[in-house]
Write a protein that holds these residues in place. Structure first.
Motif, PDB file in Angstrom:
ATOM      1  N   GLN A 174       0.832  -1.208   0.000  1.00 60.07           N
ATOM      2  CA  GLN A 174       0.000   0.000   0.000  1.00 60.07           C
ATOM      3  C   GLN A 174       0.864   1.255   0.000  1.00 60.07           C
ATOM      4  OE1 GLN A 174      -2.155  -0.664   3.649  1.00 60.07           O
ATOM      5  NE2 GLN A 174      -3.999  -1.421   2.595  1.00 60.07           N
ATOM      6  N   ARG A 177       3.152   1.711  -3.190  1.00 58.96           N
ATOM      7  CA  ARG A 177       2.286   2.084  -4.320  1.00 58.96           C
ATOM      8  C   ARG A 177       2.005   3.578  -4.308  1.00 58.96           C
ATOM      9  NH1 ARG A 177      -3.392   0.334  -2.838  1.00 58.96           N
ATOM     10  NH2 ARG A 177      -3.035   2.203  -1.550  1.00 58.96           N
ATOM     11  N   MET A 182       7.474   0.222  -5.589  1.00 58.01           N
ATOM     12  CA  MET A 182       7.014  -1.139  -5.853  1.00 58.01           C
ATOM     13  C   MET A 182       7.711  -2.104  -4.903  1.00 58.01           C
ATOM     14  SD  MET A 182       7.024  -3.089  -9.557  1.00 58.01           S
ATOM     15  CE  MET A 182       8.761  -2.737  -9.881  1.00 58.01           C
ATOM     16  N   ALA A 236      -1.792  -2.997  -6.425  1.00 58.55           N
ATOM     17  CA  ALA A 236      -0.402  -2.584  -6.206  1.00 58.55           C
ATOM     18  C   ALA A 236       0.514  -3.321  -7.175  1.00 58.55           C
ATOM     19  CB  ALA A 236       0.021  -2.886  -4.765  1.00 58.55           C
TER      20      ALA A 236
END
Length: 471
Positions: A174, A177, A182, A236
């Motif tokens: 979370q 993202r 990443m 994500a």
């Protein structure tokens, strides 16, 4: 047009095209690509002859462990040593890992590792790592992103050391993202691995000769499926390191078809070596995680270099020596896992796949330089020879034949898993920032010019489009 140097007569190879061109370099950058012979000879300009050779962007290795400590062992190379080996193998940017030791904050590990970049002969970037979530982790990740560290590694195995639980993985996904970053994942189901190791210890054995059965293929597939589900639930992006089976690669490819931004990395040893290596006199030379798979699995995995399902090729470089590997040769649970490979990554793949199997040179560049740069926020500064890119260049002789031997390599170890392998093709001249550091296959300039390269926020739509094979 003023230039500090020009590479003449070669075939320039980019991820999406190739053709004859002269390369002009000015102030450490690519200034222009021109028709061959378009530049008037100038005695003040250094001229590099590339007739009969391929002119490629310097490789970007997305997976290096430099001076990495795991358990009681630390890999043996410094940034100077690792990057010396890298440039001699045609790689001009490495991406290292800042994996915290027990009790160390992810941010502190990243700061300490980033400071070593200046020792390198070439540039480097950095992956962070999160093991356990607490109320400071989100702020640490933001600070890391503000300093250009946007990719964060997590492990689904190695309980008690670097393994993260599913809650930590979800929260890190979370946060990264939303920061333009990443998560990158080492996927093996710890429960399946521990069970397999326990059964091996009570039966055939837990020594290096039985490495393949201690971390079975199903452990990888099970963890990949779970991580994909978490990533899809959060919309994500996710990047899977060192995928070793076609099944794992295809799980990720299927998720991409459903709209998830997801990437597969494979590594040289999983694409070339197989588990017959464990039947030799020194099987510890080949102990890595995931382990080497069957010859049939290697063949199926390699096919995905051609389908486009594999995004990048890394080395997963871990520079242990034989003494370290042999100290626990009868128990792979205690043995340091990992193989030295930063120098051999590109020559082995070029020989086995470009020369032997017809993989296009452009696809080779995409897998080994352009896509690693894209997925780490370094493109187009790295992984390209278009004007404005850093003048990191590897000039390859695609026809030269040679035999790999540890005595001619530069890695800080006393062995290579490719000892005695006959190869065709290798880099002969390598430039870093426009400076010739390797000439006629020999290191000629060991000046430390390394910089920590900050990753840009990842443009996931552009990445998803750009990483599609073009050749």
């Amino acid at each position: 047009m003023n230039a500090s140097s020009v590479i003449r007569g070669g075939t320039v190879v980019e991820a999406s095209w190739s053709g004859p061109a002269d390369v002009l370099i000015r102030n450490g950058k690519i200034a222009a690509l021109l028709e061959p012979g378009a530049v008037v000879a100038d005695p003040t300009v250094q001229t590099i002859d590339a007739v009969g050779k391929l002119v490629l962007p310097g490789g970007v290795d997305p997976h290096c462990h430099v001076g990495f400590t795991s358990g009681e062992f630390t890999s043996l190379d410094s940034y100077a040593e690792c990057t010396t080996a890298a440039v001699c193998g045609g790689t001009t940017t490495i991406v290292d890992f800042a994996i915290p030791r027990p009790g160390q904050r992810p941010l502190d590990a990243a700061i300490a590792q980033r400071a070593k970049a200046v020792e390198g002969l070439c540039d480097s970037a950095l992956h962070g790592c999160v093991v356990e979530w607490d109320d400071t982790t989100a702020d640490q990740l933001k600070t890391m992103a503000d300093n250009g560290i946007r990719t964060v590694k997590m492990f689904t195995t190695y309980a008690g050391e670097s393994m993260a639980d599913a809650h930590t993985i979800l929260r890190t996904m979370q946060t990264t993202r939303d920061l333009g970053g990443m998560v990158i994942i080492h996927c093996e189901s710890d429960a399946i691995v521990v069970d397999a190791q326990t059964r091996a210890a009570g039966a055939a054995g837990i020594d290096a000769a039985h490495m393949a059965c201690t971390r079975p293929e199903i452990a990888e597939a099970a963890a990949v499926a779970e991580i994909l589900a978490i990533a899809e639930s959060q919309h994500a992006p996710v990047y899977f390191v060192h995928q070793s089976t076609a099944e794992a690669v295809e799980l990720v490819a299927d998720a991409r078809k459903r709209g998830l931004v997801a990437f597969t990395e494979s590594v040289t040893h999983h694409l070339v070596l197989d588990d017959r290596a464990y039947t030799g006199e020194e099987p510890e030379r080949f102990v890595c995680c995931p382990p080497l798979r069957s010859a049939e699995a290697v063949e199926a995995l390699g096919e995905h270099l051609f389908t486009g399902h594999i995004t990048t090729i890394g080395s997963d470089h871990c520079c242990y020596d034989l003494g370290q590997k042999q100290s626990h040769r009868h128990d792979v649970r205690a043995m340091p896992n990992g193989l030295p490979g930063v120098e051999t990554r590109l020559p082995v793949i070029f020989s086995r796949y470009v020369n032997d199997r017809g993989l296009s040179a452009s696809r080779f560049v995409q897998l080994s330089a352009t896509n690693p740069a894209r997925t780490n926020g370094l493109y187009p500064r790295k992984g390209s020879l278009m004007p404005g890119a850093d003048a990191d260049i590897a000039i390859w002789d695609p026809q030269t034949r040679w035999t790999v031997g540890v005595d001619q390599l530069h890695m800080a170890t006393d062995y290579t898993p490719y000892e005695g392998m006959e190869l065709k093709g290798r880099p002969t001249t390598v430039l870093v920032g426009g400076h010739v550091v390797v000439d006629h296959g020999e290191l000629v300039d060991a000046t430390p010019r390394g910089r920590h390269i900050e990753a840009n926020p990842l443009d996931f739509r552009e990445m998803a489009i750009g990483c599609i094979p073009m050749a």
